[in-house]
Design a protein around this motif. Structure first.
Motif, PDB file in Angstrom:
ATOM      1  N   PHE A 331       0.837  -1.209   0.000  1.00 55.87           N
ATOM      2  CA  PHE A 331       0.000   0.000   0.000  1.00 55.87           C
ATOM      3  C   PHE A 331       0.876   1.266   0.000  1.00 55.87           C
ATOM      4  N   HIS A 332       1.958   1.228   0.771  1.00 57.35           N
ATOM      5  CA  HIS A 332       2.816   2.414   0.865  1.00 57.35           C
ATOM      6  C   HIS A 332       3.487   2.677  -0.494  1.00 57.35           C
ATOM      7  N   SER A 333       3.927   1.616  -1.144  1.00 55.26           N
ATOM      8  CA  SER A 333       4.559   1.773  -2.455  1.00 55.26           C
ATOM      9  C   SER A 333       3.552   2.321  -3.471  1.00 55.26           C
ATOM     10  N   ALA A 334       2.334   1.758  -3.469  1.00 60.98           N
ATOM     11  CA  ALA A 334       1.314   2.218  -4.429  1.00 60.98           C
ATOM     12  C   ALA A 334       0.986   3.691  -4.180  1.00 60.98           C
ATOM     13  N   GLU A 335       1.005   4.100  -2.916  1.00 63.40           N
ATOM     14  CA  GLU A 335       0.658   5.491  -2.585  1.00 63.40           C
ATOM     15  C   GLU A 335       1.777   6.457  -2.974  1.00 63.40           C
ATOM     16  N   THR A 336       3.024   6.046  -2.733  1.00 63.44           N
ATOM     17  CA  THR A 336       4.150   6.971  -2.924  1.00 63.44           C
ATOM     18  C   THR A 336       4.772   6.860  -4.309  1.00 63.44           C
ATOM     19  N   GLY A 337       4.505   5.755  -5.016  1.00 63.76           N
ATOM     20  CA  GLY A 337       5.143   5.546  -6.320  1.00 63.76           C
ATOM     21  C   GLY A 337       6.616   5.188  -6.181  1.00 63.76           C
ATOM     22  N   ALA A 338       7.018   4.743  -4.998  1.00 61.86           N
ATOM     23  CA  ALA A 338       8.433   4.403  -4.773  1.00 61.86           C
ATOM     24  C   ALA A 338       8.542   2.966  -4.287  1.00 61.86           C
ATOM     25  N   ALA A 339       9.728   2.394  -4.445  1.00 62.62           N
ATOM     26  CA  ALA A 339       9.963   1.059  -3.885  1.00 62.62           C
ATOM     27  C   ALA A 339      10.026   1.187  -2.362  1.00 62.62           C
ATOM     28  N   VAL A 340       9.569   0.151  -1.674  1.00 62.68           N
ATOM     29  CA  VAL A 340       9.555   0.159  -0.199  1.00 62.68           C
ATOM     30  C   VAL A 340      10.341  -1.057   0.296  1.00 62.68           C
ATOM     31  N   THR A 341      11.266  -0.810   1.227  1.00 68.10           N
ATOM     32  CA  THR A 341      12.045  -1.928   1.764  1.00 68.10           C
ATOM     33  C   THR A 341      11.459  -2.389   3.090  1.00 68.10           C
ATOM     34  N   LEU A 342      11.620  -3.682   3.338  1.00 66.18           N
ATOM     35  CA  LEU A 342      11.181  -4.292   4.592  1.00 66.18           C
ATOM     36  C   LEU A 342      12.439  -4.606   5.391  1.00 66.18           C
ATOM     37  N   PRO A 343      12.424  -4.845   6.674  1.00 66.42           N
ATOM     38  CA  PRO A 343      11.247  -4.887   7.543  1.00 66.42           C
ATOM     39  C   PRO A 343      10.665  -3.514   7.861  1.00 66.42           C
ATOM     40  N   ILE A 344       9.410  -3.523   8.322  1.00 68.02           N
ATOM     41  CA  ILE A 344       8.741  -2.294   8.730  1.00 68.02           C
ATOM     42  C   ILE A 344       8.555  -2.324  10.241  1.00 68.02           C
ATOM     43  N   GLY A 345       9.232  -1.414  10.904  1.00 65.08           N
ATOM     44  CA  GLY A 345       9.195  -1.364  12.370  1.00 65.08           C
ATOM     45  C   GLY A 345       8.394  -0.179  12.868  1.00 65.08           C
ATOM     46  N   ALA A 346       8.459   0.039  14.172  1.00 61.43           N
ATOM     47  CA  ALA A 346       7.616   1.038  14.841  1.00 61.43           C
ATOM     48  C   ALA A 346       7.888   2.467  14.358  1.00 61.43           C
ATOM     49  N   GLU A 347       9.050   2.712  13.800  1.00 60.21           N
ATOM     50  CA  GLU A 347       9.392   4.072  13.361  1.00 60.21           C
ATOM     51  C   GLU A 347       8.841   4.405  11.971  1.00 60.21           C
ATOM     52  N   HIS A 348       8.305   3.400  11.276  1.00 60.53           N
ATOM     53  CA  HIS A 348       7.845   3.617   9.891  1.00 60.53           C
ATOM     54  C   HIS A 348       6.548   4.434   9.882  1.00 60.53           C
ATOM     55  N   PRO A 349       6.391   5.374   8.911  1.00 55.89           N
ATOM     56  CA  PRO A 349       5.175   6.213   8.896  1.00 55.89           C
ATOM     57  C   PRO A 349       3.875   5.418   8.772  1.00 55.89           C
ATOM     58  N   LYS A 350       3.934   4.176   8.239  1.00 51.72           N
ATOM     59  CA  LYS A 350       2.703   3.391   8.070  1.00 51.72           C
ATOM     60  C   LYS A 350       2.556   2.297   9.132  1.00 51.72           C
ATOM     61  N   TYR A 351       3.372   2.363  10.164  1.00 53.68           N
ATOM     62  CA  TYR A 351       3.298   1.327  11.207  1.00 53.68           C
ATOM     63  C   TYR A 351       1.934   1.338  11.899  1.00 53.68           C
ATOM     64  N   ARG A 352       1.362   2.524  12.089  1.00 54.05           N
ATOM     65  CA  ARG A 352       0.088   2.615  12.823  1.00 54.05           C
ATOM     66  C   ARG A 352      -1.138   2.518  11.917  1.00 54.05           C
ATOM     67  N   SER A 353      -0.939   2.661  10.628  1.00 52.04           N
ATOM     68  CA  SER A 353      -2.054   2.496   9.675  1.00 52.04           C
ATOM     69  C   SER A 353      -1.503   2.478   8.255  1.00 52.04           C
ATOM     70  N   TRP A 354      -1.954   1.492   7.469  1.00 54.52           N
ATOM     71  CA  TRP A 354      -1.486   1.431   6.076  1.00 54.52           C
ATOM     72  C   TRP A 354      -2.393   2.209   5.143  1.00 54.52           C
ATOM     73  N   ARG A 355      -3.431   2.817   5.691  1.00 51.12           N
ATOM     74  CA  ARG A 355      -4.394   3.516   4.832  1.00 51.12           C
ATOM     75  C   ARG A 355      -3.737   4.681   4.116  1.00 51.12           C
ATOM     76  N   PRO A 356      -4.047   4.880   2.819  1.00 53.82           N
ATOM     77  CA  PRO A 356      -3.508   6.032   2.098  1.00 53.82           C
ATOM     78  C   PRO A 356      -3.919   7.332   2.798  1.00 53.82           C
ATOM     79  N   ALA A 357      -3.044   8.332   2.730  1.00 56.67           N
ATOM     80  CA  ALA A 357      -3.279   9.575   3.474  1.00 56.67           C
ATOM     81  C   ALA A 357      -4.538  10.292   3.032  1.00 56.67           C
ATOM     82  N   LEU A 358      -4.898  10.173   1.754  1.00 55.33           N
ATOM     83  CA  LEU A 358      -5.983  11.016   1.233  1.00 55.33           C
ATOM     84  C   LEU A 358      -7.372  10.412   1.350  1.00 55.33           C
ATOM     85  N   VAL A 359      -7.531   9.305   2.061  1.00 54.47           N
ATOM     86  CA  VAL A 359      -8.894   8.747   2.172  1.00 54.47           C
ATOM     87  C   VAL A 359      -9.435   8.930   3.585  1.00 54.47           C
TER      88      VAL A 359
END
Ligand code: NAD
Length: 359
Positions: A331-359
């Protein structure tokens, strides 16, 4: 020593029906469904009558107070899973919970922490792992006979229309929490990591083209796995012929799944060895093979065994976390148009919600 027969309360009478029909009802020496719970009395009555389950309640709290229930099986809409799973663990119940286990990685981590403190355990659902074809491939991979992973292609081509989206919780970010990547293709993508290992990086595109809904119903993605292997994902809810198709090319063997959209783990799987030596090792790996039943029967059979023996569940909380980490990255890649690397930890902007910002 014979293992105990466990009592189950099924909460939610939609997919809950298949947990009973394909699972508990086929394993009557190991499980007994003692109670049903749904806020919809008509659904409760219909399912109760079908399987002669007399105890029917509309309150989840009442289920938690049932002393003779060992397992609470949560089959409610996605937004209720975390709260109900936490309450059931706190009430001292064993818990089974439908996918998606939670609405964010933060919530999954909360469940992992709660389970660590609890006396009981929580098993997420991924029943598509079970079937005689896929399980044979898993055995070959686990024994190290497949060799280096090269490339996988994973197609989830299903069909959903207006009827399906007439249920109010579906199709909206608030209540379904995602679309084809979260609700449907999550099974095939779990099978990808189950056989080929963790994902390192993703690039994804999503679109909503089939139904007038908020969430995505078409998606493609290009993945690099931790091993260095590559994978492509394609998922849509607009395919007139429904299939799930998975191909895995390893150094010593290529696997191709059957095409059953909802049981791609079942036979026939094509298992093509790369050499006579690979063929010999695969035959050796499968020499004592015992048939593995499909979907919920396979999953719940292994679950019962693991619960009795105190061993790891056939689907673990870290498996659920891994699948939702992939969803977050896609979801983050589709929203930003960029490649996203894993792992995703607590510091990641989408850790608390993967929902796109504009919905
Ligand atoms: N593993 C799979 O293959 C699979 C297939 C379908 C659905 N699911 C998942 O299962 C969950 C349910 O989906 P569904 O298709 O069965 O939905 P559904 O809407 O058909 O059924 C959900 C049921 O839960 C009931 N419910 C709602 N709130 C409740 C509450 N507080 N207490 C008790 N019951 C309550 C509803 O009345 C409804 O009957 C979703 O998370 C979905 O993604 C998984």
């Amino acid at each position: 020593m014979t293992s105990p027969r466990l009592s189950v309360a099924v909460v939610g009478c939609g997919i809950g029906r298949l947990h009973i029909a394909e699972g508990y009802a086929r394993l009557p020496d190991r499980f007994q469904v003692k109670a049903l719970c749904d806020i919809d009395p008509a659904r409760l009555a219909k399912l109760g009558d079908e399987f002669a389950i007399e105890r029917r309640v509309t309150s989840f709290q009442e289920v938690l107070r049932m002393d003779d229930v060992d397992i609470v099986d949560i089959c409610t809409p996605p937004g209720l899973h975390v709260e109900q799973a936490l309450a059931a663990l706190a009430a001292g119940k064993q818990v089974i919970c439908e996918k998606p286990l939670a609405g964010s990685l933060a919530e999954v981590d909360r469940l992992i922490a709660a389970e660590r403190e609890a006396k009981t355990r929580l098993m997420p659902i991924f029943q598509y792992r079970f079937g005689n074809g896929l399980q044979r491939a898993k055995r070959i991979v686990e024994l190290g006979f497949a060799g280096k992973p090269y490339l996988a292609t994973v197609e989830t081509a299903w069909k959903r229309g207006a009827d399906y989206y007439s249920v109010p919780w579906r199709g909206r970010w608030e209540t379904e929490l995602g679309g084809v990547l979260l609700t449907h293709a999550i099974h095939s993508h779990d099978i990808l990591t189950y056989l080929m290992g963790p994902v390192a990086s993703v690039f994804a595109r999503t679109a909503t083209r089939v139904n007038p809904i908020e969430v995505e119903d078409c998606a493609v993605a290009s993945l690099a796995l931790e091993s260095g292997a590559l994978a492509s994902l394609a998922a849509t809810l607009g395919s007139q012929k429904e299939i799930s198709r998975l191909r895995f090319c390893f150094q010593h063997v290529t696997f191709e799944s059957s095409l059953g959209p909802y049981s791609p783990g079942d036979d026939p799987w094509e298992i093509v060895p790369a050499s006579p030596e690979a063929e010999r090792r695969i035959a050796e790996a499968l020499a004592d093979w015992q048939f593995v039943p499909s979907r919920f029967e396979g999953l719940f059979g292994r679950y019962h065994q693991a619960l009795a023996a105190g061993t790891e569940f056939p689907v673990s909380l870290s498996d659920a976390r891994r699948s939702l980490e992939l969803v977050t990255a896609l979801f983050h890649s589709a929203e930003t148009g960029a490649a996203v690397t894993l792992p995703i930890g607590a510091e990641h902007p989408k850790y608390r919600s993967w929902r796109p910002a504009l919905v």
